[in-house]
Design an enzyme around this catalytic site. Structure first.
Site, PDB file in Angstrom:
ATOM      1  N   LYS A   1       0.496 -57.272  42.525  1.00 47.00           N
ATOM      2  CA  LYS A   1       0.440 -57.250  41.054  1.00 47.00           C
ATOM      3  C   LYS A   1      -0.964 -56.858  40.601  1.00 47.00           C
ATOM      4  CE  LYS A   1      -0.622 -62.186  41.142  1.00 47.00           C
ATOM      5  NZ  LYS A   1      -0.050 -63.552  41.075  1.00 47.00           N
TER       6      LYS A   1
ATOM      7  N   ARG B   1       3.835 -74.390  35.098  1.00 47.37           N
ATOM      8  CA  ARG B   1       3.685 -73.082  34.471  1.00 47.37           C
ATOM      9  C   ARG B   1       5.086 -72.476  34.376  1.00 47.37           C
ATOM     10  NH1 ARG B   1      -0.256 -68.694  37.241  1.00 47.37           N
ATOM     11  NH2 ARG B   1       1.513 -68.695  38.650  1.00 47.37           N
TER      12      ARG B   1
ATOM     13  N   TYR C   1     -32.221 -56.632  27.375  1.00 42.70           N
ATOM     14  CA  TYR C   1     -31.751 -57.227  26.117  1.00 42.70           C
ATOM     15  C   TYR C   1     -32.086 -58.714  26.039  1.00 42.70           C
ATOM     16  CZ  TYR C   1     -28.954 -53.169  24.796  1.00 42.70           C
ATOM     17  OH  TYR C   1     -28.538 -51.921  24.425  1.00 42.70           O
TER      18      TYR C   1
ATOM     19  N   MET D   1     -24.260 -52.858  29.111  1.00 45.25           N
ATOM     20  CA  MET D   1     -22.961 -52.182  29.180  1.00 45.25           C
ATOM     21  C   MET D   1     -22.856 -51.244  30.373  1.00 45.25           C
ATOM     22  SD  MET D   1     -21.021 -49.920  26.261  1.00 45.25           S
ATOM     23  CE  MET D   1     -20.804 -51.244  25.079  1.00 45.25           C
TER      24      MET D   1
HETATM   25  C1  LIG Z   1      -0.274 -64.164  42.370  1.00 42.29           C
HETATM   26  C2  LIG Z   1       0.734 -64.984  43.062  1.00 42.29           C
HETATM   27  C3  LIG Z   1       0.654 -65.215  44.452  1.00 42.29           C
HETATM   28  C4  LIG Z   1      -0.529 -64.778  45.297  1.00 42.29           C
HETATM   29  O1  LIG Z   1      -1.576 -65.722  45.170  1.00 42.29           O
HETATM   30  P1  LIG Z   1      -2.952 -65.570  45.985  1.00 42.29           P
HETATM   31  O2  LIG Z   1      -3.722 -66.770  45.607  1.00 42.29           O
HETATM   32  O3  LIG Z   1      -3.594 -64.315  45.500  1.00 42.29           O
HETATM   33  O4  LIG Z   1      -2.594 -65.504  47.416  1.00 42.29           O
HETATM   34  C5  LIG Z   1       1.695 -65.886  45.069  1.00 42.29           C
HETATM   35  N1  LIG Z   1       2.750 -66.343  44.339  1.00 42.29           N
HETATM   36  C6  LIG Z   1       2.837 -66.178  43.001  1.00 42.29           C
HETATM   37  C7  LIG Z   1       4.015 -66.719  42.262  1.00 42.29           C
HETATM   38  C8  LIG Z   1       1.834 -65.497  42.311  1.00 42.29           C
HETATM   39  O5  LIG Z   1       1.922 -65.345  40.989  1.00 42.29           O
END
Ligand SMILES: *Cc1c(COP(=O)(O)O)cnc(C)c1O
Length: 356
Positions: A35, A130, A252, A300
């Site tokens: 992702k 969550r 800055y 920046m």
């Molecule tokens: C992003 C994610 C992972 C991977 O987690 P890492 O800490 O990067 O290994 C696994 N399961 C779910 C549901 C996630 O959203």
């Protein structure tokens, strides 16, 4: 010559890290999490290097489409599932596996008319609060999905909140085991931290993310000790050198004042490139392979490095912001964040290339 900032992606490191995951996973299948544009490494690039994985996990249908276009034929897990019933046609076209985490999604599946049924991962909320069904609602949700003609194989999943920390997984694992104990379905639990540290979490599918990119999920344990290699090196060059007298200010806000005569290198990399502005004076940085520190505010397009003890480094000297020789975790810690955020935040304007 163009601006020297570049993110180099190392396919061999990705492959090495997948092999490390494989070693820890044993017989479990690996759902490589790619992702967020492959944690900032480029979705296609990450996918090609991690092609030996058993599945890919993504957040969007668009990402799933890119993977199918590449010729990926194995499972693709959509981590948040579908958002409305209209999306199911596209889900079917991409042959995705759906995470189902709330009752409305079950209703969507019941209302749909797909040609072939969907494989799903049914998510238990075991304490992270969550996504997922509460333990007391889980069996009823599973019964509904089992009865739904639009659902094929059902895998049970949950996600750990504290696998990387002192609390570990035991509290959640106890709940998971209680809820899943009498159920005969494949199970998927482990993220990177759980996979590396808790054997009991390695079930039928594991879901490593960050470790594949060569960063440690643990605050106190470095990636090298886990046999992981950084998959991204963000490098640039010194584009100007300033000499400061004791008492002169830098950058800055004049937030840094030289406390002795100093040589300062101006590096072509700033927060518009994804370098964290919260990284204050003292953030580690490599110049000509030598570890030094940043000075003053990140601006920046530029930041400053202390060259006082690297007299050989002038305009054109190679700078590594993170990657080979400097773990991204060290920079993240100095900026009060985690490696994940820095890797994902590398800006579009930074050219990315593959190389060793
Ligand atoms: C992003 C994610 C992972 C991977 O987690 P890492 O800490 O990067 O290994 C696994 N399961 C779910 C549901 C996630 O959203």
């Amino acid at each position: 010559m163009s601006r020297p900032l570049i993110a180099r992606i190392h396919p061999a490191a990705l492959q090495n890290n997948l092999a490390v995951a494989r070693r820890h996973a044993g017989d479990a299948r690996i759902m490589a999490v790619i992702k967020a544009n492959g944690y900032g490494h480029g979705l296609r690039r990450a996918a090609r290097a991690l092609w030996d994985a058993d599945g890919f996990a993504v957040m969007s249908l668009e990402e799933a489409g890119h993977l199918r276009d590449l010729g990926w034929d194995k499972p693709i897990l959509l981590l948040e599932g579908m958002f409305d019933v209209a999306e199911l046609a596209a889900c079917e076209a991409q042959r995705v596996t759906l995470v189902v985490h709330h009752a409305e999604q079950i209703a969507m599946l019941e209302q749909a008319h797909p040609v072939s049924p969907f494989p799903v991962f049914l998510k238990l909320n075991s304490g992270m609060n969550r996504l997922g069904f509460k333990p007391q609602d889980f069996h009823a949700s599973l019964a509904r999905l089992t009865a739904c003609v639009n659902v094929s194989e059902i895998t049970l999943m949950s996600h750990f909140a504290t696998a990387d920390g002192a609390a570990g997984v035991s509290g959640q694992l106890e709940i998971i085991q209680a809820v899943f104990s009498d159920l005969d379905h494949p199970v998927s639990l482990a993220n990177s931290a759980a996979l590396l540290r808790y054997r009991a979490t390695r079930r039928d599918w594991v879901r490593p993310g960050i470790m594949l990119y060569g960063a440690s999920p643990f605050a106190g344990e470095n990636a090298h000790a886990l046999d992981l290699q950084p998959a991204m090196t963000l490098s640039s060059r010194i584009i100007a050198v300033q000499t400061l007298a004791s008492g002169e200010a830098l950058g800055y806000g004049a937030s840094y004042i030289a406390d002795r005569p100093m040589r300062v290198g101006v590096v072509a990399c700033g927060y518009a490139d994804g370098y964290p502005r919260h990284a204050g004076t003292g953030t580690p940085i490599l110049v000509n392979g030598q570890r030094t520190r940043t000075l003053g505010r990140v601006s920046m397009d530029m930041l400053c490095a202390d060259l006082t003890d690297i007299p050989g480094a002038g305009v054109g000297a190679l700078v590594v912001l993170w990657g080979e020789g400097l773990p991204v975790e060290a920079v993240a810690a100095a900026a009060g964040t985690i490696s994940y955020e820095l890797l994902c935040a590398v800006a579009q304007r930074v050219p990315m290339s593959e190389g060793t």
